[in-house]
Design an enzyme around this catalytic site. Sequence first.
Site, short mmCIF file in Angstrom:
data_model
loop_
_atom_site.label_atom_id
_atom_site.label_comp_id
_atom_site.label_asym_id
_atom_site.label_seq_id
_atom_site.Cartn_x
_atom_site.Cartn_y
_atom_site.Cartn_z
N LYS A 43 -3.44 29.08 27.80
CA LYS A 43 -2.90 30.25 27.11
C LYS A 43 -1.60 29.86 26.41
O LYS A 43 -0.50 30.24 26.80
CB LYS A 43 -2.68 31.40 28.09
CG LYS A 43 -4.00 31.92 28.68
CD LYS A 43 -3.77 33.03 29.69
CE LYS A 43 -5.08 33.51 30.29
NZ LYS A 43 -4.89 34.55 31.32
N ASP A 84 -9.69 33.42 42.08
CA ASP A 84 -9.24 34.32 41.03
C ASP A 84 -8.82 35.68 41.57
O ASP A 84 -9.61 36.39 42.20
CB ASP A 84 -10.35 34.50 39.99
CG ASP A 84 -9.88 35.29 38.78
OD1 ASP A 84 -8.76 35.03 38.30
OD2 ASP A 84 -10.64 36.16 38.31
#
Length: 292
Positions: A146, A230
């Site tokens: 990102k 996650d």
Amino acid sequence: MTTPASLLHSDAFLSQLAIDEAVVRALDEDLGRAGDVTSIATIPEATKAQAIMVARQPGVIAGLPLAVAVFQKLSSEVRVQAHVRDGASVAAGTHVLTISGPARAVLTSERTALNFVGRLSGIATLTADYVRRTAGTKLRICCTRKTTPGLRALEKYAVRCGGGFNHRFGLDDAILIKDNHIAVAGGIRPVLERARAHAGHLVKIEIEVDTLKQLREVLETGLADAVLLDNMDIATLTEAVRMAEGRVVLEASGGVTLDSIAQIAATGVDYVSSGALTHSATNFDIALDIEA
């Protein structure tokens, strides 16, 4: 005399090719077709100037090789003396660079040089804060993909300057199986079997799970090198570490903050990856002051 580039870098490596490419692209963006019309109109060509790049806040410096490259790209007569190197922790008011030479080149370079150092020092400073809060544990703080398009190599370098580590640089340097891959491939075992059959002996395979049931299924296959946990809470991460028993590398990701990082580290996971290191870092306050 200009400080050699090798003395500006931290222990982290940044390719000179990446520096040159980024600097040329940034200067082209700023200079456009007519150049710095303000400096050309107001500053006689022969005028000399000296300036100090000053940190206006405490933090960790990164991006100095880019700043030097910016100044020298516009004039070979510019001389830069570095007072610190990338990766250094500085106090507010610290003199970072002294720049001297043709005034037009110094003034034209100012914003581009500050943009590089401000952006990368912000990332390094935020990373160092995460690292500091996990001191005494085995946890490694990692960035993600990102990143700002076109600036990945620079931003990942800044993470290393702050004491962090890099996750994969792109889609081509590791196999990371996400939830959508699992869904399309038909399940955890099928997707891992295909990945293992395809991967070379030096290619690692990581798979993302969001439940302990999925983790158990991954462990039963014995086909993964690492598991990305996650968006799991602290209790679930702790149980995941117990279940894995060191058979795979465990990486926590999702919802990681400065407030939660110490608790995550205490669970015993090996890595934490956080996109915030690069996509949410605040620009470091740094300025260029002309000396009278």
